[in-house]
Design a protein around this motif. Sequence first.
Motif, PDB file in Angstrom:
ATOM      1  N   GLY A 148       0.789  -1.219   0.000  1.00 52.34           N
ATOM      2  CA  GLY A 148       0.000   0.000   0.000  1.00 52.34           C
ATOM      3  C   GLY A 148       0.824   1.272   0.000  1.00 52.34           C
ATOM      4  N   ALA A 156     -18.191   2.154  -7.522  1.00 50.18           N
ATOM      5  CA  ALA A 156     -16.776   2.283  -7.196  1.00 50.18           C
ATOM      6  C   ALA A 156     -16.369   1.167  -6.244  1.00 50.18           C
ATOM      7  CB  ALA A 156     -16.503   3.638  -6.555  1.00 50.18           C
ATOM      8  N   SER A 201     -13.541  -1.834  -6.989  1.00 48.18           N
ATOM      9  CA  SER A 201     -12.388  -2.073  -6.147  1.00 48.18           C
ATOM     10  C   SER A 201     -12.387  -3.481  -5.586  1.00 48.18           C
ATOM     11  CB  SER A 201     -12.380  -1.081  -4.994  1.00 48.18           C
ATOM     12  OG  SER A 201     -11.573  -1.560  -3.957  1.00 48.18           O
ATOM     13  N   MET A 218      -6.451   2.411  -8.986  1.00 49.49           N
ATOM     14  CA  MET A 218      -6.262   1.418  -7.932  1.00 49.49           C
ATOM     15  C   MET A 218      -6.308   2.074  -6.557  1.00 49.49           C
ATOM     16  SD  MET A 218      -2.993  -0.951  -7.138  1.00 49.49           S
ATOM     17  CE  MET A 218      -2.101   0.504  -6.760  1.00 49.49           C
ATOM     18  N   ALA A 219      -6.918   1.397  -5.635  1.00 46.03           N
ATOM     19  CA  ALA A 219      -7.075   1.976  -4.311  1.00 46.03           C
ATOM     20  C   ALA A 219      -5.926   1.612  -3.406  1.00 46.03           C
ATOM     21  CB  ALA A 219      -8.369   1.498  -3.676  1.00 46.03           C
ATOM     22  N   ARG A 220      -5.479   2.574  -2.658  1.00 47.87           N
ATOM     23  CA  ARG A 220      -4.456   2.255  -1.674  1.00 47.87           C
ATOM     24  C   ARG A 220      -5.150   1.668  -0.448  1.00 47.87           C
ATOM     25  NH1 ARG A 220      -5.695   6.049   1.942  1.00 47.87           N
ATOM     26  NH2 ARG A 220      -7.443   4.709   1.551  1.00 47.87           N
ATOM     27  N   PRO A 226     -12.175   1.284  -2.017  1.00 44.53           N
ATOM     28  CA  PRO A 226     -12.265   2.404  -2.959  1.00 44.53           C
ATOM     29  C   PRO A 226     -11.846   3.703  -2.282  1.00 44.53           C
ATOM     30  CG  PRO A 226     -14.445   1.745  -2.205  1.00 44.53           C
ATOM     31  CD  PRO A 226     -13.486   0.745  -1.635  1.00 44.53           C
TER      32      PRO A 226
END
Lengths: 258, 258
Positions: A62, A239, A243, B1-3, B204
């Motif tokens: 991350g 969303a 994800s 892309m989600a952290r 998300p």
Amino acid sequence: MARGVTGAAPSAPRRGPSAAAQHRDIPQATVTRLATYLRVLGVLADEGALIVSSEELANASGVGSAKLRKDLSFLGPNGVRGVGYDVARLRARIESALGLDRGHRVVLVGIGNLGRALAGYGGFDRRGFSMVGLFDRDPACVGSTIGGLTVRDVTELADSCRDLEATIGVIATPDAAAQDVCDQLVGAGLRCILSFSPLALEIPDHVEMRRVDLAMEMQVLSFNMARNTPPDEQRNPQAAAASAAVGASTRNGSVIRP
Amino acid sequence: MARGVTGAAPSAPRRGPSAAAQHRDIPQATVTRLATYLRVLGVLADEGALIVSSEELANASGVGSAKLRKDLSFLGPNGVRGVGYDVARLRARIESALGLDRGHRVVLVGIGNLGRALAGYGGFDRRGFSMVGLFDRDPACVGSTIGGLTVRDVTELADSCRDLEATIGVIATPDAAAQDVCDQLVGAGLRCILSFSPLALEIPDHVEMRRVDLAMEMQVLSFNMARNTPPDEQRNPQAAAASAAVGASTRNGSVIRP
DNA sequence: GTCTGTGAAGGGCTTCACAGCT
DNA sequence: AGCTGTGAAGCCCTTCACAGAC
């Protein structure tokens, strides 16, 4: 006067008097992330990965890949250019840097709901910590056995810490007892304390303390949500779906396997 | 892309799309400390304090007085020069800024050792959070009652979140279930998640997550101890005694009382 | 060509010192 | 006189971009 709170946002400018260890120059923020990388590397190793690139490890942790490389560079050269990092080697390197290769011995004080949860948590052994002593004040609790350890009376705390060669003390008592227990742990020579009490405990400079305050975590969460949700309250369920479809990034990618 | 990771060292540069709220300009580091001040102010209020100076509040919180004043200044003028801060007023001001005056409703998923401890922890109500739902997958656990709430089956999670008007979800499940539960919470519209799994969960952008990783806290502790203990290993028990004698700094000082 | 290691630029947070109000 | 609020300086960390090794 001793500063009591290190907590989740540490800004300890304190330095050891001698400059012997290489540790000295690693930024605090990097140290925190090294622990994260270590955990992810453990997962990768379990999956049989041999080599991992900075990009892959960064995604799984991350963070950005540049930041990861910078972080690792504080430990010296660890990878091979054009190839990536040797998983086992990097793992050992970080463990050594964090001082985890010596095997910490943990004592836990306060066997209430939280203490019982901590005592029964198996995740510590897997990560280099072994629970060696449990203590409580309540006679109804003393003598009972949790996870193979017998709960002792807290009056034995100081002596037991020395006998058990404990290096980390965990405080999970009610707030009223926290400072007293803390003093006893310090008096017994411990230099690492993890406290679950929201109080700012007084400790001498040579003792390192971290605090986990669950209600505080929620409060910060609450604010950050408000910050990210301006009044125009947009519902956006797709969303979430998008994800969710991504999945854990440690499970895909081009990690090299045997 | 989600952290996925915000964790203990957040560096979220993410900003809400609209600039409506004043919240926007408060530094992340300050937000974390505001939660600390709030807790200390609660103790002071319980003790009957009416006015407190920046120096006193700072000492009791474990930060410098200049930093505290700077932090508070982000909320606008809160004190009276030459006098100090009105305890009740400042408390209300911070609560409002953190969005705690709306009363968050929390659902908890995973009623293992840790989940049980969290469900039974009384500290949440006192700080503006109410536990409204408990969930688990194990049929042996579903139906039991903890702290006045009945554990429901995790299959009801999404629907229940909406019915209960939950605003915060807590994940205390085994690692293997964490991502799935997370997806369900997000799908149900929650925007605040507190996870106790060491995994970096995918979320998300509009969802705020914090992670509490107990083993990681100990690892950081381990390193910081090593950093502060150069090989010349100085035993210094009298520093401990001196500090222990100080006592909680909220209990002395010249705080004004009725 | 690929990926690591790193100087340099940039941003955010902390610390200082003092202006300003009571 | 005392204490808050705040510009400004300084520091630490993050981010960028690319040189260097394979």
